[in-house]
Design an enzyme around this catalytic site. Sequence first.
Site, PDB file in Angstrom:
ATOM      1  N   HIS A 176     -63.154  -3.232 -30.594  1.00  0.00           N
ATOM      2  CA  HIS A 176     -63.909  -3.687 -31.781  1.00  0.00           C
ATOM      3  C   HIS A 176     -64.545  -2.802 -33.016  1.00  0.00           C
ATOM      4  O   HIS A 176     -64.443  -3.152 -34.172  1.00  0.00           O
ATOM      5  CB  HIS A 176     -65.180  -4.401 -31.117  1.00  0.00           C
ATOM      6  CG  HIS A 176     -66.378  -5.135 -32.205  1.00  0.00           C
ATOM      7  ND1 HIS A 176     -66.111  -6.396 -32.580  1.00  0.00           N
ATOM      8  CD2 HIS A 176     -67.216  -4.456 -32.600  1.00  0.00           C
ATOM      9  CE1 HIS A 176     -67.215  -6.463 -33.347  1.00  0.00           C
ATOM     10  NE2 HIS A 176     -67.809  -5.641 -33.643  1.00  0.00           N
ATOM     11  N   GLU A 177     -64.984  -1.580 -32.337  1.00  0.00           N
ATOM     12  CA  GLU A 177     -65.473  -0.674 -33.375  1.00  0.00           C
ATOM     13  C   GLU A 177     -64.139   0.122 -34.294  1.00  0.00           C
ATOM     14  O   GLU A 177     -64.353   0.190 -35.470  1.00  0.00           O
ATOM     15  CB  GLU A 177     -66.111   0.520 -32.679  1.00  0.00           C
ATOM     16  CG  GLU A 177     -67.529  -0.125 -31.874  1.00  0.00           C
ATOM     17  CD  GLU A 177     -68.489  -0.756 -32.884  1.00  0.00           C
ATOM     18  OE1 GLU A 177     -68.490  -0.559 -34.204  1.00  0.00           O
ATOM     19  OE2 GLU A 177     -68.879  -1.947 -32.403  1.00  0.00           O
TER      20      GLU A 177
ATOM     21  N   HIS B 179     -63.204  -2.111 -36.926  1.00  0.00           N
ATOM     22  CA  HIS B 179     -63.959  -2.108 -38.153  1.00  0.00           C
ATOM     23  C   HIS B 179     -63.538  -1.023 -39.031  1.00  0.00           C
ATOM     24  O   HIS B 179     -63.277  -1.348 -40.364  1.00  0.00           O
ATOM     25  CB  HIS B 179     -65.287  -1.993 -37.823  1.00  0.00           C
ATOM     26  CG  HIS B 179     -66.303  -2.791 -37.267  1.00  0.00           C
ATOM     27  ND1 HIS B 179     -66.364  -4.020 -38.101  1.00  0.00           N
ATOM     28  CD2 HIS B 179     -67.200  -3.239 -36.378  1.00  0.00           C
ATOM     29  CE1 HIS B 179     -67.197  -5.051 -37.813  1.00  0.00           C
ATOM     30  NE2 HIS B 179     -67.802  -4.269 -36.566  1.00  0.00           N
TER      31      HIS B 179
ATOM     32  N   GLU C 206     -67.513  -9.174 -38.367  1.00  0.00           N
ATOM     33  CA  GLU C 206     -67.707  -9.189 -36.920  1.00  0.00           C
ATOM     34  C   GLU C 206     -66.401  -9.885 -36.230  1.00  0.00           C
ATOM     35  O   GLU C 206     -65.852  -9.493 -35.285  1.00  0.00           O
ATOM     36  CB  GLU C 206     -69.217  -9.690 -36.520  1.00  0.00           C
ATOM     37  CG  GLU C 206     -69.904  -8.719 -37.121  1.00  0.00           C
ATOM     38  CD  GLU C 206     -69.809  -7.468 -36.850  1.00  0.00           C
ATOM     39  OE1 GLU C 206     -69.413  -6.971 -35.516  1.00  0.00           O
ATOM     40  OE2 GLU C 206     -70.197  -6.464 -37.602  1.00  0.00           O
TER      41      GLU C 206
HETATM   42 ZN   LIG Z   1     -69.033  -5.104 -35.160  1.00  0.00          ZN
END
Ligand SMILES: [Zn+2]
Length: 234
Positions: free
Chosen positions: A140-141, A144, A205
């Site tokens: 997830h990070e 980003h 997100e």
């Molecule tokens: Zn996030």
Amino acid sequence: MNKKYKVLLASSLIAVFIWACQRVPLTNRKQFVGLVSGEQMMSLSFQQYKGFLDTVKQVPASKADAQMVARVGERIKKAAENYLIQQNLGSLLDGYQWEFRTVESKELNAWCMPGGKVVFYTGILPICQSEAGVAVVMGHEVAHAIAEHGRERMSRAMMAQGITQIGAVAAGVATGDQRVMEAAGQVLGIGTTLGGVLPNSRKQEAEADKIGLIFMSMAGYNPQEAVTFWQRMA
Ligand SMILES: [Zn+2]
């Protein structure tokens, strides 16, 4: 302002906007990033990261937790690199200086700054429970960063501050322009955290979740772990 001039102004703003848009890898979403270059974003990010490391206690690289975070990070990084190279998008990673650190903190947090600076807080490790859980957060990070969400938010923040010239960030950093520094603080502030809930970041997100799942499965982790991880996180 006469009408002709207004039309001209509007069309040149639209032209800048179109020029300044790009597509996010994997999701193909159009994003507006043009008010700051990827390079400038990384240089701001590296400064913030260095400042951050000066203020925290790191878990030594010899400890099992720090090793696990670094191991997962390397695997996710490799998966992301392979994918981007296959797609002829390898240049997106130019200038990256990957690092995977773990810091002592009770906070349930982790982030990846533009340019690949990843930090896990020890507080989130019990929620991760396992290496696969760490991979959920890592995917997830890293997503980003790859999707350049920081750069997109920086461009929007600059726009909100009334700054519309391309190249304004470089000039603003050089002269210490308060508006540029504020925009950078908002975007790169260490408070921009896992599952951030800023009103305009929900799209980002959801996108990071989606891309993160792809990276984690490409790295050989079971993406189903994500379901139970986010349940524990909630
Ligand atoms: Zn996030």
